[in-house]
Write a protein that holds these residues in place. Structure first.
Motif, short mmCIF file in Angstrom:
data_model
loop_
_atom_site.label_atom_id
_atom_site.label_comp_id
_atom_site.label_asym_id
_atom_site.label_seq_id
_atom_site.Cartn_x
_atom_site.Cartn_y
_atom_site.Cartn_z
N VAL A 90 0.83 -1.21 0.00
CA VAL A 90 0.00 0.00 0.00
C VAL A 90 0.86 1.25 0.00
N THR A 91 1.98 1.23 0.72
CA THR A 91 2.83 2.43 0.76
C THR A 91 3.55 2.66 -0.56
N TYR A 92 3.86 1.59 -1.31
CA TYR A 92 4.53 1.75 -2.60
C TYR A 92 3.56 1.84 -3.77
N LEU A 93 2.28 1.70 -3.52
CA LEU A 93 1.28 1.72 -4.59
C LEU A 93 1.25 3.01 -5.40
N PRO A 94 1.39 4.20 -4.79
CA PRO A 94 1.36 5.43 -5.61
C PRO A 94 2.48 5.52 -6.64
N ILE A 95 3.55 4.76 -6.48
CA ILE A 95 4.62 4.78 -7.49
C ILE A 95 4.14 4.09 -8.76
N PHE A 96 3.44 2.97 -8.61
CA PHE A 96 3.02 2.19 -9.76
C PHE A 96 1.66 2.62 -10.31
N LEU A 97 0.79 3.09 -9.44
CA LEU A 97 -0.51 3.61 -9.87
C LEU A 97 -0.65 5.04 -9.34
N PRO A 98 -0.16 6.02 -10.08
CA PRO A 98 -0.23 7.39 -9.56
C PRO A 98 -1.67 7.85 -9.40
N PRO A 99 -1.92 8.72 -8.41
CA PRO A 99 -3.29 9.20 -8.20
C PRO A 99 -3.77 10.04 -9.38
N GLN A 100 -5.08 10.01 -9.60
CA GLN A 100 -5.67 10.77 -10.68
C GLN A 100 -5.58 12.27 -10.39
N PRO A 101 -5.35 13.09 -11.41
CA PRO A 101 -5.30 14.55 -11.17
C PRO A 101 -6.67 15.08 -10.79
N ASN A 102 -6.66 16.12 -9.99
CA ASN A 102 -7.91 16.73 -9.54
C ASN A 102 -8.54 17.47 -10.72
N LEU A 103 -9.80 17.20 -11.04
CA LEU A 103 -10.46 17.78 -12.19
C LEU A 103 -11.12 19.12 -11.90
N GLN A 104 -11.20 19.52 -10.65
CA GLN A 104 -11.80 20.81 -10.33
C GLN A 104 -10.80 21.93 -10.63
N ARG A 105 -11.30 23.02 -11.19
CA ARG A 105 -10.41 24.12 -11.54
C ARG A 105 -10.16 25.04 -10.35
N GLY A 106 -11.13 25.26 -9.52
CA GLY A 106 -10.97 26.15 -8.37
C GLY A 106 -10.47 25.39 -7.17
N SER A 107 -10.01 26.15 -6.21
CA SER A 107 -9.57 25.50 -4.99
C SER A 107 -10.67 25.64 -3.94
N ALA A 108 -10.55 24.91 -2.89
CA ALA A 108 -11.57 24.93 -1.84
C ALA A 108 -11.54 26.23 -1.06
N THR A 109 -10.41 26.91 -1.03
CA THR A 109 -10.31 28.15 -0.25
C THR A 109 -10.41 29.39 -1.10
N GLY A 110 -10.23 29.28 -2.39
CA GLY A 110 -10.27 30.45 -3.26
C GLY A 110 -11.68 30.80 -3.72
N ALA A 111 -11.79 31.89 -4.46
CA ALA A 111 -13.09 32.31 -5.01
C ALA A 111 -13.49 31.36 -6.13
N PRO A 112 -14.79 31.13 -6.30
CA PRO A 112 -15.22 30.24 -7.37
C PRO A 112 -14.98 30.93 -8.73
N PRO A 113 -14.84 30.09 -9.79
CA PRO A 113 -14.64 30.69 -11.12
C PRO A 113 -15.88 31.46 -11.56
N PRO A 114 -15.71 32.47 -12.42
CA PRO A 114 -16.86 33.26 -12.85
C PRO A 114 -17.85 32.40 -13.64
N ALA A 115 -19.11 32.65 -13.44
CA ALA A 115 -20.16 31.92 -14.14
C ALA A 115 -20.26 32.44 -15.56
N PRO A 116 -20.54 31.57 -16.54
CA PRO A 116 -20.70 32.05 -17.93
C PRO A 116 -21.96 32.91 -18.07
N ALA A 117 -21.87 33.91 -18.95
CA ALA A 117 -22.97 34.85 -19.13
C ALA A 117 -24.10 34.28 -19.94
#
Length: 117
Positions: A90-117
């Motif tokens: 389990v400790t060596y698993l991230p070397i062989f199966l890297p974690p998936q990239p985060n698909l969210q563009r904004g961060s949890a602490t930052g401002a949300p992205p602008p809404a489309p008009a």
């Protein structure tokens, strides 16, 4: 000069047979505790050094088992070795199966992205 038999003052009726002292169970219990908790710590913390320590302690505990410890323990030694090897995987698993990239563009602490008009 006195003979050899007369010099020996030991009496055979006073001989006390050797009795082996009872084994202390504290060290075996402590090692068993370490071999069962270190793999869990390695899995939760994802620390490879703790995983390797878990493997060493569990193999040492398994090889040092006596018949009395096998009867008193509910968990067999090979189970602890398997659990520690699983924690190492389990400790060596991230070397062989890297974690998936985060698909969210904004961060949890930052401002949300602008809404489309």
């Amino acid at each position: 000069m006195a003979s050899k038999h007369e010099e020996d003052m030991r009496r055979p009726d006073l001989i006390v047979p050797y009795q082996e002292p009872p084994a202390k169970g504290d060290s075996a219990e402590f090692q068993s505790t370490l071999s069962s908790t270190l793999p869990m710590a390695a899995i939760f913390m994802r620390n490879r050094y703790i995983g390797w320590a878990a493997v060493v302690f569990s193999v040492q505990s398994w090889l040092g088992e006596s018949e009395e410890t096998r009867k008193s323990n509910s968990t067999p030694g090979y189970f602890s070795v398997g659990m520690s090897l699983m924690s190492l995987i389990v400790t060596y698993l991230p070397i062989f199966l890297p974690p998936q990239p985060n698909l969210q563009r904004g961060s949890a602490t930052g401002a949300p992205p602008p809404a489309p008009a």
